[in-house]
Scaffold this motif. Sequence first.
Motif, PDB file in Angstrom:
ATOM      1  N   CYS A  88       0.834  -1.206   0.000  1.00 45.46           N
ATOM      2  CA  CYS A  88       0.000   0.000   0.000  1.00 45.46           C
ATOM      3  C   CYS A  88       0.872   1.260   0.000  1.00 45.46           C
ATOM      4  CB  CYS A  88      -0.925   0.002   1.229  1.00 45.46           C
ATOM      5  SG  CYS A  88      -2.114  -1.368   1.238  1.00 45.46           S
ATOM      6  N   PHE A  89       0.383   2.267  -0.635  1.00 49.21           N
ATOM      7  CA  PHE A  89       1.127   3.529  -0.682  1.00 49.21           C
ATOM      8  C   PHE A  89       0.160   4.674  -0.936  1.00 49.21           C
ATOM      9  CE2 PHE A  89       1.150   1.616  -4.881  1.00 49.21           C
ATOM     10  CZ  PHE A  89       0.758   2.638  -5.714  1.00 49.21           C
ATOM     11  N   THR A  90       0.630   5.891  -0.632  1.00 49.95           N
ATOM     12  CA  THR A  90      -0.137   7.115  -0.885  1.00 49.95           C
ATOM     13  C   THR A  90       0.610   7.967  -1.897  1.00 49.95           C
ATOM     14  OG1 THR A  90      -1.025   7.100   1.368  1.00 49.95           O
ATOM     15  CG2 THR A  90      -1.144   9.178   0.154  1.00 49.95           C
ATOM     16  N   THR A  91      -0.096   8.390  -2.919  1.00 47.12           N
ATOM     17  CA  THR A  91       0.551   9.180  -3.980  1.00 47.12           C
ATOM     18  C   THR A  91       0.532  10.661  -3.598  1.00 47.12           C
ATOM     19  OG1 THR A  91      -1.544   9.369  -5.160  1.00 47.12           O
ATOM     20  CG2 THR A  91      -0.106   7.536  -5.766  1.00 47.12           C
ATOM     21  N   LEU A  92       1.365  11.002  -2.628  1.00 49.71           N
ATOM     22  CA  LEU A  92       1.461  12.393  -2.202  1.00 49.71           C
ATOM     23  C   LEU A  92       2.087  13.230  -3.306  1.00 49.71           C
ATOM     24  CD1 LEU A  92       2.643  11.927   1.494  1.00 49.71           C
ATOM     25  CD2 LEU A  92       0.356  12.491   0.676  1.00 49.71           C
TER      26      LEU A  92
END
Length: 287
Positions: free
Chosen positions: A36-40
């Motif tokens: 999982c990751f966040t595309t900041l």
Amino acid sequence: DTLQYDLEIAPNMDYCVYVEALSNGEQRASTSNRSCFTTLYPQVVDYAYNSRVTTIDDRTLEVELFQDPNGVGTTYALYRSEAGQSFQPITTLNQNTDPNLTYTDTDVDARNIIYTYKWVVFDGCGQELFETNTARNVVLKTSTDKNDLVNTLRWNRYEDWEEGVLEYEVYRKLGSEQDFTFLSIVPSEGEMIYEDDIEDFLEDEGQFCYKIVAVETENSFSFQSISESNISCATQEPLMWIPNTIVLNGNNDIFKPVAGFIDFESYEMEIFNKWGEKIFYSNNIEE
């Protein structure tokens, strides 16, 4: 043979992915762990407005950018065109918390050359976002006419405010004065010319200095900028009218010169007869 995949994403979103290996036979699929990751993505600016370029002195122009302080990591590259030539980069500035970002350009000839500026805006990842409007300085030229006793002012139009120029203000100071005084308004739609009748100033020394102030029509950001031109001075040639005939007991029975645009404190007149004898002297123009 390929163990890589480029996933199209949207900024500022949460994603979770896994890989599933499929068999060519009847075996069950094999799944990987979940990642999982966040595309900041850095917040980008909503606007950047090239609010003005104004003259500080003959060798200095100031370029001002009205910026959005809410962007993250924004940088601005300033480009300049000299006398209509192609744009060249001259500096890069980082965003700050002030609403206005200014750059002082000291490599100019503000009395003779028109310079055009634009800003290129980059986001926090170094990607170009957009270009601003252009802005160019006002160059003022003056000329004299000793026959009509008129100083003529000519200048180029200011460009390129969002709603255009509201008006041009003309300011003047005499050679002995320290401060400029307002003289007149020139409409933005007409010809960029103004004629100053200086007949009332014959008793001054004849130096007149002018500047033009371009006033912006209020823009969508609810403010107005101004742009000042260079200071341009016109010097009238000294004038001297001397009668060549007088009639004793007539209408013109006084020999008296009439002068204009001279230093009356240093005035002297001597009259000699044809034998070289001085027969009159005065340092008073009224005598």
